[in-house]
Design a protein around this motif. Sequence first.
Motif, short mmCIF file in Angstrom:
data_model
loop_
_atom_site.label_atom_id
_atom_site.label_comp_id
_atom_site.label_asym_id
_atom_site.label_seq_id
_atom_site.Cartn_x
_atom_site.Cartn_y
_atom_site.Cartn_z
N ALA A 91 17.48 0.31 6.79
CA ALA A 91 16.55 -0.24 5.55
C ALA A 91 16.12 -1.28 6.13
CB ALA A 91 17.61 -0.28 4.10
N ALA A 92 16.90 -2.35 6.35
CA ALA A 92 16.61 -3.58 6.73
C ALA A 92 15.01 -3.80 7.88
CB ALA A 92 17.89 -4.41 7.20
N ARG A 93 15.28 -3.02 9.11
CA ARG A 93 14.07 -3.17 9.90
C ARG A 93 13.05 -2.43 8.87
NH1 ARG A 93 18.18 -1.30 13.65
NH2 ARG A 93 17.87 0.74 13.56
N ARG A 94 13.33 -1.78 8.37
CA ARG A 94 11.97 -1.06 7.63
C ARG A 94 11.21 -2.29 6.52
NH1 ARG A 94 7.43 2.14 7.52
NH2 ARG A 94 7.35 3.24 5.39
N ALA A 95 12.16 -2.89 6.14
CA ALA A 95 11.39 -4.00 5.42
C ALA A 95 11.42 -4.83 6.12
CB ALA A 95 13.06 -4.65 4.29
N GLU A 96 11.69 -5.03 7.15
CA GLU A 96 11.31 -6.46 8.33
C GLU A 96 9.77 -6.14 8.30
OE1 GLU A 96 10.76 -9.77 10.33
OE2 GLU A 96 12.76 -9.10 8.68
N SER A 97 9.55 -4.71 9.04
CA SER A 97 8.17 -4.00 9.35
C SER A 97 6.87 -4.10 8.18
CB SER A 97 8.50 -3.03 9.94
OG SER A 97 9.00 -1.48 8.89
N LEU A 98 7.97 -4.35 6.67
CA LEU A 98 6.97 -3.88 5.63
C LEU A 98 5.76 -5.13 5.50
CD1 LEU A 98 7.52 -0.07 4.00
CD2 LEU A 98 6.00 -0.86 5.52
N LYS A 99 6.94 -6.01 6.05
CA LYS A 99 6.43 -7.47 5.56
C LYS A 99 4.64 -8.07 5.98
CE LYS A 99 10.51 -10.59 6.51
NZ LYS A 99 11.20 -11.76 7.20
N GLY A 100 4.12 -8.70 4.87
CA GLY A 100 3.23 -8.45 4.29
C GLY A 100 2.04 -7.41 4.05
N ARG A 101 2.83 -6.20 3.19
CA ARG A 101 2.63 -4.78 3.68
C ARG A 101 2.06 -5.48 1.96
NH1 ARG A 101 3.24 0.81 4.71
NH2 ARG A 101 2.48 1.81 3.30
N ASP A 102 3.07 -5.45 1.29
CA ASP A 102 2.20 -5.61 -0.59
C ASP A 102 0.71 -6.56 -0.37
OD1 ASP A 102 4.40 -4.31 -0.62
OD2 ASP A 102 5.70 -5.68 -2.05
N ALA A 103 0.64 -7.56 0.21
CA ALA A 103 -0.91 -8.13 0.04
C ALA A 103 -1.45 -7.58 0.86
CB ALA A 103 -0.94 -9.70 1.23
N TYR A 104 -1.84 -7.05 1.92
CA TYR A 104 -2.78 -6.10 2.65
C TYR A 104 -3.15 -5.05 1.81
CZ TYR A 104 -5.32 -4.14 6.60
OH TYR A 104 -6.17 -3.55 7.08
N VAL A 105 -2.33 -4.10 0.96
CA VAL A 105 -2.88 -3.85 -0.24
C VAL A 105 -3.04 -3.23 -1.40
CG1 VAL A 105 -1.53 -1.33 -1.51
CG2 VAL A 105 -0.51 -2.13 0.83
N VAL A 106 -3.15 -5.28 -1.80
CA VAL A 106 -4.09 -5.13 -2.71
C VAL A 106 -5.80 -5.41 -1.81
CG1 VAL A 106 -5.00 -7.42 -3.71
CG2 VAL A 106 -2.21 -6.59 -3.74
N GLU A 107 -5.58 -5.86 -0.66
CA GLU A 107 -6.96 -5.95 -0.09
C GLU A 107 -7.68 -4.83 -0.14
OE1 GLU A 107 -7.29 -8.01 3.89
OE2 GLU A 107 -5.68 -9.75 2.94
N LEU A 108 -6.89 -3.43 0.50
CA LEU A 108 -6.65 -2.22 0.06
C LEU A 108 -7.78 -1.86 -0.67
CD1 LEU A 108 -4.80 -0.94 3.13
CD2 LEU A 108 -7.33 -1.60 3.54
N ARG A 109 -6.63 -2.00 -1.20
CA ARG A 109 -7.45 -1.74 -2.70
C ARG A 109 -8.66 -1.82 -3.72
NH1 ARG A 109 -2.93 -3.38 -5.43
NH2 ARG A 109 -1.51 -1.47 -5.32
N GLY A 110 -8.60 -3.83 -3.67
CA GLY A 110 -9.54 -3.51 -4.12
C GLY A 110 -10.17 -3.78 -5.42
N ARG A 111 -11.75 -4.18 -5.44
CA ARG A 111 -12.15 -3.98 -6.45
C ARG A 111 -12.65 -3.17 -7.31
NH1 ARG A 111 -14.22 -10.38 -6.17
NH2 ARG A 111 -15.34 -9.36 -4.26
N ALA A 112 -13.24 -3.16 -8.68
CA ALA A 112 -13.99 -2.19 -8.64
C ALA A 112 -15.65 -2.50 -8.47
CB ALA A 112 -14.10 -1.88 -10.34
N TRP A 113 -16.24 -2.02 -7.95
CA TRP A 113 -17.33 -2.79 -7.85
C TRP A 113 -18.43 -3.58 -9.28
CZ3 TRP A 113 -19.27 -3.58 -3.17
CH2 TRP A 113 -19.09 -3.04 -2.06
N ALA A 114 -18.43 -2.98 -10.23
CA ALA A 114 -18.63 -3.68 -11.52
C ALA A 114 -18.35 -4.83 -11.83
CB ALA A 114 -18.23 -3.04 -12.48
N GLU A 115 -17.13 -5.50 -11.06
CA GLU A 115 -16.71 -6.99 -10.99
C GLU A 115 -17.32 -7.29 -9.80
OE1 GLU A 115 -12.59 -6.05 -11.15
OE2 GLU A 115 -12.67 -4.86 -13.52
#
Length: 655
Positions: A198-222
């Motif tokens: 679990a600890a190694r998994r958490a370490e390996s996913l550092k920065g994932r949340d921020a990157y997921v935000v980039e990938l989720r993106g914004r609605a084109w209308a915005e």
Amino acid sequence: MSLSLHSTFLRGCLLVFLCFLCSADFMAETHASSPVGSASEVDEFSALKVGDRVRVVLRRGGRYEGEIVEKSGDSISIKHKFGTAKVSRQDLLEWERFKTLAEQYEERAADCKTANDWCDLGDWAVEQGEIELSRQAFREATKLQSNNARARKALGEVEHDGKWMPLEEAMAAQGKQLYGGEWLTPDEIAEREEADSAARRAESLKGRDAYVVELRGRAWAEVEPIVTTNYVVYCNSTEENARYYADVMEALYKAYDKVFIEKFWPRKFRKSPRSDVYIHANHQQFMDWTGNGPGIGGFYNLLRQDVTGYHGSFGSTGSTEEVLAHEGTHQFEGMIFKDLRFLPIWFIEGLAVYFGDGSKIGRRKVEINQIPRDRLVGLQQAIEDGSYCDLRKLLRVPQQRFSGFFYGHAWGILYWCIYGNQAPVKAWTTKENTGGKVLEDWLYHVQEMDGMCNYEQEAQFFEGLITKHTGLSIDEWEEEYKNWILKLPVEEIGRKRGREFSSEAIKLEITKPAGWRWEKSGSLYSDEVVASTSTGSKKRRASTYAWPNWQHAELSEDYARSLVGNIFRDVKFVDELQERQMGGNPMMVAVFDGKRVIGLGENNTPQLGEERRFAVGFFGSPDKIYGNVLECETSDWESAEKFFEEYTEKFKYTG
């Protein structure tokens, strides 16, 4: 100066002078107290003999310690740990005989009468750094007193059920195993493994949340377009990414403009003052909106003169920046050529690879003229394995049949013409510059093309330029070209240090099995990023693949099964895909017999290796999918399995 001051000054000078004389007398007396070459020293040196152990200090600096193996007059040869040195008595400032620690040990051992005496000797040996001698002493103590706790503990033993035994045996008797430097029960180990995982998994996913935000993106209308000097950029990733890509496009334009100077290459076919660029937040959205498959990273629309791509990685090492550079080249070509359909496709795509794949791209600066690693590897492999497309055929391949396989070939011809007379490999002199002359005449020619491309006619024209400027036949020129390409250095995608390979570009670290050798970049199979092979008669190969994670999701069994289908054929599962924890990473693991795809030929036809046994472990990050593979003979699997376990256990995702 007053008389009193003058007298004081003289007395001070005299005092300093007297002190100086005193110190000089003292130094001379001290030096003379041990005159070099005194009779006592000569006698002592004469007494040295072969077999004596000595320490000597040299007048010129340095010292030796060892055994005298030869003596001749005033010279002795000393065998020391780095070799044998011959010195004369005049070379020496000091010397002394000494006994070895082993000799001293034997002298002390002769006086040992009790178990405690032997323990004292053991402690002395430990202080001298002689561990084996110390163990001999402690074992002698146990012969005199079998339950001597001092000796038993020094030997690393513990008392269990009234008996002294090695620690490992005592722990095994209690059902414990060594894990992470501690002796734990199986249940404790299972708990520790789960916590460590679990600890190694958490370490390996550092920065994932921020990157997921980039990938989720914004609605084109915005999304508000970002308008620059030469582009209008629409990007529905984060606003920061949108501004970054806008800067990248301007940097690319400046790079193109330096090569295709407007005075000589006017932008007379530009349809609007600014070109449109569309960048989707992720690969999946790009595919959904454009209808393209996972093998497409971007495209240029010939009629609208706009570019479309996505935020994220492409291929093993590709990036959004490289895709924008490649497609941006087409966009630029559309401004200076009347219609790209009028030009041979090998030239259009060759330029795009040259400016796109072969560039180091930053927010403010672009360095062109770089060798595109993946294209070069593919081209070299095609030349070596016989799948290479010869020049006559390449020049005549029409647009509808021009697959990704030909991109590296097209780049190679242009790069050869431009840099065949330069380092790191020179094919002709700068003065001759025959390749440059061929390309110069070709560029003048394509500027005048004004009609649908006649591939046969244009191929003959290019072949005529080769013969005209080099005096060689097409076959002779091409043979020189292939030899030159094979000599070009392949840029390492990461760094190898001993058994370890690490790469910032693809965010991983792996460790090859001990004694195995690294494969050169030119020997890698299609999509492999690193590989090592065993030595000796057993043919084993451990390698790692990397692909873009276009779903940007956790790796599922179906996704892993599709990856198996991408790189293997005729698969017969021995152990079906299942999730396992390997080195703290959740992987989809399977074992099967089959044939590996080792390369791609024309029309992306897969080239297959021999049938072998394979073990695979797939790991998914938000941006990439990694495949760790062990290959061996089917009959060798039982012995080779441990290497797969070790290889996957030591795999690290560093994103």
